[in-house]
Design an enzyme around this catalytic site. Structure first.
Site, PDB file in Angstrom:
ATOM      1  CG  ASP A   1      -9.036   0.217   5.323  1.00  0.00           C
ATOM      2  OD1 ASP A   1      -8.831   0.050   4.108  1.00  0.00           O
ATOM      3  OD2 ASP A   1      -8.281  -0.236   6.217  1.00  0.00           O
TER       4      ASP A   1
ATOM      5  CE  LYS B   1      -3.736  -2.445   2.301  1.00  0.00           C
ATOM      6  NZ  LYS B   1      -4.418  -2.774   3.560  1.00  0.00           N
TER       7      LYS B   1
ATOM      8  CD  GLN C   1      -2.892  -4.427   6.643  1.00  0.00           C
ATOM      9  OE1 GLN C   1      -2.830  -3.425   5.935  1.00  0.00           O
ATOM     10  NE2 GLN C   1      -3.515  -5.527   6.261  1.00  0.00           N
TER      11      GLN C   1
END
Ligand code: NAD
Length: 292
Positions: free
Chosen positions: A119, A52, A96
């Site tokens: 997200d 990412k 994460q």
């Protein structure tokens, strides 16, 4: 049969984002800044998060990787999030997952400022998604919408069957495709582990989104000819012929399905590569929203 090429489509999207960022820089405007927080150094998670960060650099974003030791307490992580929430330089950030067992994942996701939640996991953003309000659509469903759109697959009035009801894929996918939106207006059936006679349901589908995590579960005799197949599943299956000892297998029996489907996403190279591109897209969106 047409392959829905996620690798190429995601490369196209990243290219479009890179051009947009170059234009911003040309006008002396700020480039988007994505931060990623990782707790511990679980191999797969670190690989994902590094990918990412690298993708950010390639499109001209600023990026920050915050690596915290696995012993980090819930309070320390909440403090880190509070800092990122007020940092004016950061447009979006992700934590994460999975987190170590001693940290309550839901509590952490709730602490993220919804305006920076690229997200799209904060309950406020999930609620907005359900109401079809502007939000951050989480990367996997967003990537699937984008693939369907870019390959001009008609969803309006179609019978869609989603297999799997997870919060990150199946449920949002079923909500989005039923909504009044460009890629939407479908008649959606959400199926799961308690669904009876699944084959009866899947045989009627024009489009199937398979997100259950069972390798090669969906067979050719479970669908009608001409079906569009979106295979979300990714399972590592031992394979001694591979250097790393495994191969990635989807939820769909690709060989059988290629005889029946009009369109299909391969695994790997289908839905998977789309997710990072959509995370970048959400971060760019976050910048624009914060500037307005
Ligand atoms: P999950 O593992 O949280 O849940 C699986 C779902 O499948 C459950 O809702 C369950 O009810 C349903 N299910 C299980 N057995 C079933 C059966 N026999 N018939 C019908 N439904 C059944 O789901 P998830 O987190 O969405 O993951 C699903 C798969 O997608 C996994 O392989 C995962 O690795 C993959 N995934 C891929 C991406 C990507 O970027 N491509 C992103 C997220 C998840």
């Amino acid at each position: 049969m047409i392959l829905l090429d996620g690798k190429k489509t995601s490369a196209d999207i990243k290219e479009e984002i890179a051009l947009e960022v170059a234009e911003l820089k040309k006008q002396d405007k700020k480039a988007p800044h994505l931060a990623a927080v990782i707790v511990g150094s679980d191999g797969a998670s670190l690989t994902y998060v590094n990918a990412k960060v690298k993708a950010c650099e390639r499109v001209g974003f600023e990026s920050s990787l915050i690596r915290l030791p696995k012993e980090t307490t819930e309070e320390e992580l909440l403090n880190e999030i509070a800092i990122l929430n007020i940092d004016k330089d950061i447009n979006g950030f992700i934590v994460q997952l999975p987190l170590p067992d001693h940290i309550d994942e839901q509590k952490i996701l709730m602490a993220i400022d919804p305006e920076k939640d690229v997200d799209g996991f904060h309950p406020m953003n999930v609620g907005k998604l359900a109401l079809n309000l502007p939000t951050f659509i989480s990367a996997t469903p967003f990537g699937i919408l984008e693939l369907l759109e870019r390959y001009n697959i008609e969803t309006s009035g179609k019978d869609v069957v989603v297999i799997g009801r997870s919060h990150i894929v199946g449920s949002p996918m079923s909500i989005l495709l039923a909504q009044k939106r460009k890629v939407g207006n479908a008649t959606v059936t959400l199926t799961h582990s308690r669904t009876k006679n699944l084959s009866e349901v899947t045989k009627k589908a024009d489009i199937i989104i398979a997100a259950l995590g069972i390798p090669e579960f969906l067979k050719g005799d479970m669908v009608k000819k001409g079906v569009v197949i979106i295979d979300v599943g990714i399972t590592r299956v031992a394979d001694s012929s591979k250097k790393n000892g495994f191969r990635l297998v989807g939820d769909v029996d690709f060989n059988e399905m290629s005889e029946k489907a009009s369109h299909i996403t391969p695994v790997p190279g289908g839905v998977g590569p789309m997710t990072i591109a959509m995370l970048l897209k959400n971060t760019l969106l976050a910048l624009y929203r914060q500037e307005n």
